[in-house]
Each structure stands twice: as structure tokens, then as C-alpha cells.
Design a protein around this motif. Structure first.
Motif, PDB file in Angstrom:
ATOM      1  N   ARG A 111      -6.430  84.438 -67.379  1.00  0.00           N
ATOM      2  CA  ARG A 111      -5.776  84.796 -68.607  1.00  0.00           C
ATOM      3  C   ARG A 111      -6.512  84.606 -70.195  1.00  0.00           C
ATOM      4  O   ARG A 111      -7.127  83.506 -70.137  1.00  0.00           O
ATOM      5  CB  ARG A 111      -4.337  83.893 -68.823  1.00  0.00           C
ATOM      6  CG  ARG A 111      -3.467  84.348 -67.862  1.00  0.00           C
ATOM      7  CD  ARG A 111      -2.305  83.139 -67.661  1.00  0.00           C
ATOM      8  NE  ARG A 111      -3.082  82.028 -67.129  1.00  0.00           N
ATOM      9  CZ  ARG A 111      -2.268  80.689 -66.944  1.00  0.00           C
ATOM     10  NH1 ARG A 111      -0.750  80.612 -67.515  1.00  0.00           N
ATOM     11  NH2 ARG A 111      -2.681  79.674 -66.491  1.00  0.00           N
ATOM     12  N   GLY A 153      -7.445  83.327 -73.204  1.00  0.00           N
ATOM     13  CA  GLY A 153      -6.870  82.553 -73.933  1.00  0.00           C
ATOM     14  C   GLY A 153      -6.539  80.958 -73.441  1.00  0.00           C
ATOM     15  O   GLY A 153      -6.124  80.223 -74.173  1.00  0.00           O
ATOM     16  N   HIS A 154      -6.458  81.331 -72.182  1.00  0.00           N
ATOM     17  CA  HIS A 154      -6.083  80.202 -71.185  1.00  0.00           C
ATOM     18  C   HIS A 154      -7.386  79.381 -70.785  1.00  0.00           C
ATOM     19  O   HIS A 154      -8.508  79.792 -71.037  1.00  0.00           O
ATOM     20  CB  HIS A 154      -5.070  80.460 -70.379  1.00  0.00           C
ATOM     21  CG  HIS A 154      -4.038  79.394 -70.041  1.00  0.00           C
ATOM     22  ND1 HIS A 154      -4.437  78.223 -69.372  1.00  0.00           N
ATOM     23  CD2 HIS A 154      -2.751  79.237 -70.299  1.00  0.00           C
ATOM     24  CE1 HIS A 154      -3.196  77.301 -69.412  1.00  0.00           C
ATOM     25  NE2 HIS A 154      -2.200  77.901 -70.041  1.00  0.00           N
ATOM     26  N   ALA A 155      -7.154  78.260 -69.809  1.00  0.00           N
ATOM     27  CA  ALA A 155      -8.304  77.502 -69.424  1.00  0.00           C
ATOM     28  C   ALA A 155      -8.698  78.221 -68.116  1.00  0.00           C
ATOM     29  O   ALA A 155      -9.657  77.329 -67.526  1.00  0.00           O
ATOM     30  CB  ALA A 155      -7.833  76.064 -69.390  1.00  0.00           C
ATOM     31  N   SER A 179      -2.139  72.566 -67.719  1.00  0.00           N
ATOM     32  CA  SER A 179      -0.736  72.722 -68.295  1.00  0.00           C
ATOM     33  C   SER A 179      -0.371  71.691 -69.096  1.00  0.00           C
ATOM     34  O   SER A 179      -0.530  70.596 -69.018  1.00  0.00           O
ATOM     35  CB  SER A 179       0.252  72.738 -66.979  1.00  0.00           C
ATOM     36  OG  SER A 179       1.773  72.800 -67.498  1.00  0.00           O
ATOM     37  N   ALA A 180       0.456  72.262 -70.115  1.00  0.00           N
ATOM     38  CA  ALA A 180       1.123  70.816 -71.153  1.00  0.00           C
ATOM     39  C   ALA A 180       2.142  69.963 -70.448  1.00  0.00           C
ATOM     40  O   ALA A 180       2.611  69.246 -71.117  1.00  0.00           O
ATOM     41  CB  ALA A 180       1.498  71.445 -72.287  1.00  0.00           C
ATOM     42  N   VAL A 220      -4.350  72.963 -79.371  1.00  0.00           N
ATOM     43  CA  VAL A 220      -4.294  72.589 -80.767  1.00  0.00           C
ATOM     44  C   VAL A 220      -5.700  72.863 -81.276  1.00  0.00           C
ATOM     45  O   VAL A 220      -6.797  72.910 -80.483  1.00  0.00           O
ATOM     46  CB  VAL A 220      -4.122  70.897 -80.848  1.00  0.00           C
ATOM     47  CG1 VAL A 220      -4.720  70.606 -82.349  1.00  0.00           C
ATOM     48  CG2 VAL A 220      -2.792  70.739 -80.588  1.00  0.00           C
ATOM     49  N   LYS A 242      -2.005  77.295 -81.345  1.00  0.00           N
ATOM     50  CA  LYS A 242      -2.464  78.602 -81.241  1.00  0.00           C
ATOM     51  C   LYS A 242      -1.135  79.382 -80.683  1.00  0.00           C
ATOM     52  O   LYS A 242      -0.344  78.743 -80.138  1.00  0.00           O
ATOM     53  CB  LYS A 242      -3.733  78.778 -80.589  1.00  0.00           C
ATOM     54  CG  LYS A 242      -3.503  78.697 -79.140  1.00  0.00           C
ATOM     55  CD  LYS A 242      -4.892  78.500 -78.399  1.00  0.00           C
ATOM     56  CE  LYS A 242      -4.976  78.636 -76.863  1.00  0.00           C
ATOM     57  NZ  LYS A 242      -6.239  78.636 -76.513  1.00  0.00           N
ATOM     58  N   SER A 298      -0.257  82.929 -72.562  1.00  0.00           N
ATOM     59  CA  SER A 298       0.332  83.871 -71.345  1.00  0.00           C
ATOM     60  C   SER A 298       1.603  84.366 -72.021  1.00  0.00           C
ATOM     61  O   SER A 298       2.546  84.024 -72.115  1.00  0.00           O
ATOM     62  CB  SER A 298       1.284  82.719 -70.288  1.00  0.00           C
ATOM     63  OG  SER A 298       0.152  81.899 -69.912  1.00  0.00           O
ATOM     64  N   HIS A 308       7.424  80.904 -69.725  1.00  0.00           N
ATOM     65  CA  HIS A 308       6.378  80.234 -71.054  1.00  0.00           C
ATOM     66  C   HIS A 308       7.036  80.371 -72.173  1.00  0.00           C
ATOM     67  O   HIS A 308       8.196  80.531 -72.473  1.00  0.00           O
ATOM     68  CB  HIS A 308       5.174  81.397 -70.886  1.00  0.00           C
ATOM     69  CG  HIS A 308       4.551  81.509 -69.777  1.00  0.00           C
ATOM     70  ND1 HIS A 308       3.673  80.610 -69.277  1.00  0.00           N
ATOM     71  CD2 HIS A 308       4.791  82.479 -68.756  1.00  0.00           C
ATOM     72  CE1 HIS A 308       3.029  80.754 -68.009  1.00  0.00           C
ATOM     73  NE2 HIS A 308       3.580  82.212 -67.742  1.00  0.00           N
ATOM     74  N   VAL A 348       4.440  77.160 -78.473  1.00  0.00           N
ATOM     75  CA  VAL A 348       4.257  75.895 -78.035  1.00  0.00           C
ATOM     76  C   VAL A 348       4.517  74.787 -78.870  1.00  0.00           C
ATOM     77  O   VAL A 348       4.693  73.668 -78.722  1.00  0.00           O
ATOM     78  CB  VAL A 348       3.280  75.888 -77.306  1.00  0.00           C
ATOM     79  CG1 VAL A 348       2.698  77.018 -76.293  1.00  0.00           C
ATOM     80  CG2 VAL A 348       1.648  75.669 -78.228  1.00  0.00           C
ATOM     81  N   ARG A 378       7.656  72.348 -78.748  1.00  0.00           N
ATOM     82  CA  ARG A 378       7.884  71.159 -77.894  1.00  0.00           C
ATOM     83  C   ARG A 378       6.475  70.272 -78.173  1.00  0.00           C
ATOM     84  O   ARG A 378       6.617  69.050 -77.802  1.00  0.00           O
ATOM     85  CB  ARG A 378       7.669  71.524 -76.203  1.00  0.00           C
ATOM     86  CG  ARG A 378       9.029  72.448 -76.157  1.00  0.00           C
ATOM     87  CD  ARG A 378       9.078  73.095 -74.869  1.00  0.00           C
ATOM     88  NE  ARG A 378       8.703  71.914 -73.847  1.00  0.00           N
ATOM     89  CZ  ARG A 378       7.834  72.304 -72.769  1.00  0.00           C
ATOM     90  NH1 ARG A 378       7.175  73.396 -72.675  1.00  0.00           N
ATOM     91  NH2 ARG A 378       7.313  71.507 -71.986  1.00  0.00           N
ATOM     92  N   ILE A 425       5.260  65.631 -78.624  1.00  0.00           N
ATOM     93  CA  ILE A 425       3.617  65.139 -78.309  1.00  0.00           C
ATOM     94  C   ILE A 425       2.620  64.525 -79.130  1.00  0.00           C
ATOM     95  O   ILE A 425       2.170  63.626 -79.178  1.00  0.00           O
ATOM     96  CB  ILE A 425       2.836  66.559 -77.684  1.00  0.00           C
ATOM     97  CG1 ILE A 425       3.951  67.143 -76.299  1.00  0.00           C
ATOM     98  CG2 ILE A 425       1.847  65.975 -76.859  1.00  0.00           C
ATOM     99  CD1 ILE A 425       3.691  68.545 -75.983  1.00  0.00           C
TER     100      ILE A 425
HETATM  101  C1  LIG Z   1       4.149  71.850 -75.265  1.00  0.00           C
HETATM  102  C2  LIG Z   1       3.188  72.900 -74.982  1.00  0.00           C
HETATM  103  C3  LIG Z   1       3.805  73.980 -74.053  1.00  0.00           C
HETATM  104  C4  LIG Z   1       2.774  75.134 -73.757  1.00  0.00           C
HETATM  105  N1  LIG Z   1       3.520  75.929 -72.787  1.00  0.00           N
HETATM  106  C5  LIG Z   1       2.504  76.928 -72.415  1.00  0.00           C
HETATM  107  C6  LIG Z   1       2.939  78.153 -71.756  1.00  0.00           C
HETATM  108  O1  LIG Z   1       4.162  78.185 -71.179  1.00  0.00           O
HETATM  109  N2  LIG Z   1       2.237  79.191 -71.346  1.00  0.00           N
HETATM  110  C7  LIG Z   1       0.768  78.941 -71.550  1.00  0.00           C
HETATM  111  O2  LIG Z   1      -0.005  80.037 -71.505  1.00  0.00           O
HETATM  112  N3  LIG Z   1       0.270  78.013 -72.437  1.00  0.00           N
HETATM  113  C8  LIG Z   1       0.994  76.879 -72.914  1.00  0.00           C
HETATM  114  N4  LIG Z   1       0.642  75.923 -73.672  1.00  0.00           N
HETATM  115  C9  LIG Z   1      -0.891  75.828 -73.823  1.00  0.00           C
HETATM  116  C10 LIG Z   1      -1.844  75.699 -72.878  1.00  0.00           C
HETATM  117  O3  LIG Z   1      -1.478  74.574 -72.009  1.00  0.00           O
HETATM  118  C11 LIG Z   1      -3.170  75.605 -73.321  1.00  0.00           C
HETATM  119  O4  LIG Z   1      -3.347  76.748 -74.246  1.00  0.00           O
HETATM  120  C12 LIG Z   1      -4.275  75.734 -72.441  1.00  0.00           C
HETATM  121  O5  LIG Z   1      -4.471  74.508 -71.483  1.00  0.00           O
HETATM  122  C13 LIG Z   1      -5.731  76.266 -72.685  1.00  0.00           C
HETATM  123  O6  LIG Z   1      -6.076  74.815 -73.486  1.00  0.00           O
HETATM  124  P1  LIG Z   1      -6.533  75.053 -75.059  1.00  0.00           P
HETATM  125  O7  LIG Z   1      -5.468  76.066 -75.803  1.00  0.00           O
HETATM  126  O8  LIG Z   1      -6.360  73.654 -75.526  1.00  0.00           O
HETATM  127  O9  LIG Z   1      -7.788  75.716 -75.240  1.00  0.00           O
HETATM  128  C14 LIG Z   1       1.411  74.885 -73.978  1.00  0.00           C
HETATM  129  C15 LIG Z   1       0.887  73.959 -74.678  1.00  0.00           C
HETATM  130  C16 LIG Z   1       2.099  72.946 -75.429  1.00  0.00           C
HETATM  131  C17 LIG Z   1       1.263  71.811 -76.362  1.00  0.00           C
END
Ligand SMILES: Cc1cc2nc3c(=O)[nH]c(=O)nc-3n(C[C@H](O)[C@H](O)[C@H](O)COP(=O)(O)O)c2cc1C
Length: 375
Positions: free
Chosen positions: A109, A111-113, A133-134, A245, A303, A307, A330, A334, A337, A341
Motif C-alpha cells: 500500500r 504510504g503504509h509500512a 498497525s496502530a 506522525v 498524515k 489505506s 480503516h 487517524v 484516536r 495515544i
Molecule cells: C490511531 C491510529 C489509527 C490508524 N489506523 C490506520 C488505518 O485504519 N489504516 C491505515 O492504513 N493506517 C492507519 N494508521 C497509520 C498506520 O499505522 C501507519 O501509517 C503505518 O504503520 C506506517 O507508519 P508511518 O505512517 O508512521 O510511516 C493509524 C494510525 C493511528 C495513530
């Protein structure tokens, strides 16, 4: 995967994957004889958990915490007290749906990890991003509830101050309001605007970012360990470690650039209590890496959720170019919530510094000045 622990004397280790059996944390270094119940921890977890409103992930997780160790029902006081031993907290996953992720198990994805975890470990848990995942942050929020009890009188509160392009009006700031709307927003009018804004974003299958402000009150002067353990540096690291963040500010933060030296330097006068007081708080309660006794103020930017339903160009783990559209549950923003945190991370860092300060300097910070001429 190493580095699942943070803190020095108040040490938190989190464990668990998003769609595994359970997740939680072990808190090592909590002082003994502190009253602590699962209900107190639950209060904070309830503010972070998904499914609370239609504006967050619809995953239905009660996030019910159990204390496995580290407390004891003290017969003399009749209270649950910490023992000083490791406090293990566990939260079972109830609404895991790993099948939701089959379609994207081998595709990254944007923007994701997904890509970086694969590039580093050569294996990843695609079920809700596993450790990326958060959901992992539930453990931190639980630890934060304990941290809040360590610094006497400490109050740590957070508020969502910007969602996408929509900002609050700071003149309408009311902390009580953060408990009355689903966004933890201190401005009732802005919260109303956020509602239609995020609804529109969600319906479009898109997402937006946010800014959260965390304010810690009753932080004694003197916490922080220069040079390499500055309070602001460790708060920034703690907040930066939260998923999504991308920026952290302390006090006036990046805005300090446009202030003059006169506007930015917080002038001092003597207070009625015989201690100095500051006429402003551009410093965000920290000077030279040490707390001033004023509220500690930090802001962090998250950011937009990566997803999203909108189809995006990407590649899979076999190097094939493809497109991805992420369905499932999703958070469209974010930041909502992330409020609980952020509070938890600030509380953990402050608790750690309080214990470190006590270890090196002693119990309380005493006002060091003498009367002129006194020896
Ligand atoms: C409370 C919270 C909920 C999150 N929920 C989602 C989500 O539903 N879908 C998603 O793609 N990212 C979600 N994220 C962000 C991802 O966990 C994060 O973007 C991903 O691990 C990549 O890490 P990075 O953005 O810190 O580089 C969430 C973050 C937080 C703080």
C-alpha cells in the motif's frame, strides 16, 4: 524485531500483532504502593478504541484490559496497589478479520509500512499490518494510564486542533468540550464542521491528516536530563514513534521563527508564592531540556491514512506493477484516536523523567535562590 521497549526507569515493552490472539504491554520500574485498578486503565483505553463513532475504524474491539501481574489487593488498605514488580497488561483481540487482508497480502500500500517491513525482514504479517498497525498503541495507552499516577498531581490532556484544512478557533477553547464530541475537539463549533467534513472525506473513500495538541499540567520544574536526555527531545521522540506522525512541535514550535526575540522569550516576574512565574509560554514549559514548571505543550501532526478506497499505483513483492484499492475497516482520519495515544506517550516520558530526576537529584525540586546577601 528488536526495539519494542522505551523509557529508562519507567520502561514500557509492548507486544502483539493487530490480528493475533492478544496484545498488551509490560511496565517495568513502576514504583510500589501506587493504587491501580484495571478500571482506571480502561478509562484511557476506551478513548482510543475503534468503533466509538462512525468517524473511526468500525472494527469492534472492546479493548478490555486485564492486569496479569504487578498488583496486589492490600489487606490493610483494602486497595489494589502496585508491588514494584513488572506490571503485565493484556488485551485480547476479539474482532480480528485476517481474511480482509488477503487481497493485499502481497501488494504494497502506498504510504503504509508494507514495503519497508518486507524489505527489512523478508517476512511480514499482512493481517491488519501486524506490528505496524496502530493497534500496538493500545499497549502504550494502557502504560500511559499507569504513568499518569507517578508524577504527583500530573494532568495530561490532549485535543484535536486541526483536521485536514479545518482549524479550531483557539479563542473558543474549552477542555470540557473534548469529552462532548467524537473528535476530542476543544471548539464546539469546529467539531460541528469536522463532522460534515470527515463524512464527505469518508464517502469519497479518501482520508485526511490532523494536528493534536497535548498539554501536561503540574509538571514540576527540573525534569529533563541534558544533554542527551532533554525532556523536549524525549517527548518529541515519544510522539514521533506513534504511527503516522510526521511532525512534532514544542511550545511556539515552528511558529517561533516568525516571532521576535521580545515576543518569544517568556519574561519573568515573581509570583505570590515566592517563586518565579513566566509571562508567556513560548517555550512550551521546557528550557535547556528541563521543565520550567509551566504547562508542557506539544503538538504533533499525523498524515492522512494510507489505506484508502481510491485506486493507487503500486508494485507487489514480485516486482510487478499493479494498482491497489484498500477496502476493510480503516480510520478516515487517524488523528481522532491519536489524541489518547499522544497523551499516553507524554505521560510515559514525564513519569520516566520524574523517576530519573528523583534518582539523581532527590524527591522534589527546591527553589534554589537565597535572599540577597544570605550565605
Ligand atoms: C490511531 C491510529 C489509527 C490508524 N489506523 C490506520 C488505518 O485504519 N489504516 C491505515 O492504513 N493506517 C492507519 N494508521 C497509520 C498506520 O499505522 C501507519 O501509517 C503505518 O504503520 C506506517 O507508519 P508511518 O505512517 O508512521 O510511516 C493509524 C494510525 C493511528 C495513530
Amino acid at each position: 524485531m528488536s526495539h519494542n521497549t522505551f523509557g529508562h526507569l519507567f520502561r514500557v515493552t509492548t507486544f502483539g500483532e493487530s490480528h493475533g490472539i492478544a496484545l498488551g504491554c509490560v511496565v517495568d520500574g513502576c514504583p510500589p504502593r501506587i493504587p491501580l485498578t484495571a478500571a482506571e486503565i480502561q478509562r484511557d483505553l476506551d478513548r482510543r478504541r475503534p468503533g466509538q463513532s462512525k468517524f473511526v475504524s468500525q472494527r469492534k474491539e472492546p479493548d478490555q484490559v486485564r492486569i496479569l501481574s504487578g498488583t496486589f489487593s492490600d489487606p490493610s488498605s483494602g486497595k489494589e496497589l502496585t508491588l514494584g514488580s513488572p506490571i503485565a497488561l493484556v488485551i485480547e483481540n476479539q474482532d480480528a478479520r485476517p481474511k480482509d487482508y488477503d487481497a493485499i497480502a502481497e501488494t504494497y500500500r502506498p504510504g503504509h509500512a508494507d514495503y519497508t517491513y518486507d524489505a527489512k525482514y523478508g517476512i511480514r504479517d499482512p493481517r491488519g499490518s501486524g506490528r505496524a498497525s496502530a493497534r500496538e498503541t493500545a499497549g502504550r495507552v494502557a502504560a500511559g494510564a499507569i504513568a499518569r499516577k507517578i508524577v504527583p498531581g500530573l494532568v495530561v490532556r490532549g485535543a484535536l486542533v486541526q483536521m485536514g484544512t479545518k482549524k479550531i478557533d483557539r479563542s473558543r477553547w474549552d477542555w470540557d468540550e473534548t469529552a462532548r464530541n467524537p473528535f476530542f475537539c476543544p471548539d464546539a463549533k469546529a467539531a460541528g464542521e469536522f463532522e460534515s467534513y470527515i463524512e464527505d472525506v469518508r464517502k469519497k473513500g479518501s482520508s485526511v491528516g490532523a494536528i493534536i495538541e497535548v498539554v501536561a499540567e503540574s509538571v514540576p520544574a527540573g525534569l529533563g536530563a541534558p544533554i542527551y536526555g532533554k525532556l523536549d527531545a524525549e517527548i518529541a521522540a515519544g510522539l514521533m514513534s506513534i504511527n503516522a506522525v510526521k511532525g512534532v512541535e514544542i511550545g511556539a514550535g515552528f511558529g517561533a521563527v516568525t516571532l521576535s526575540g521580545e515576543e518569544n522569550g517568556d519574561e519573568m516576574r515573581m509570583g505570590d508564592d515566592g517563586k518565579p512565574r513566566f509571562l508567556g509560554n513560548s517555550a512550551g514549559g521546557i528550557l535547556g531540556g528541563i521543565s520550567t514548571g509551566q504547562p508542557v505543550v506539544a503538538r504533533f501532526a499525523v498524515k492522512p491514512t494510507s489505506s484508502i478506497l481510491t485506486p493507487r499505483k503500486t508494485v507487489d513483492r514480485y516486482g510487478r506493477e499493479t494498482e491497489i484499492s484498500t477496502k476493510g475497516r480503516h480510520d478516515p482520519c487517524v488523528g481522532i484516536r491519536a489524541v489518547a495515544i499522544g497523551e499516553a506517550m507524554v505521560a510515559c516520558v514525564l513519569a520516566d523523567h520524574y523517576l530519573r530526576h528523583r534518582g539523581q537529584v532527590g524527591e522534589a525540586v527546591s527553589w534554589p535562590f537565597q535572599k540577597p546577601g544570605a550565605k
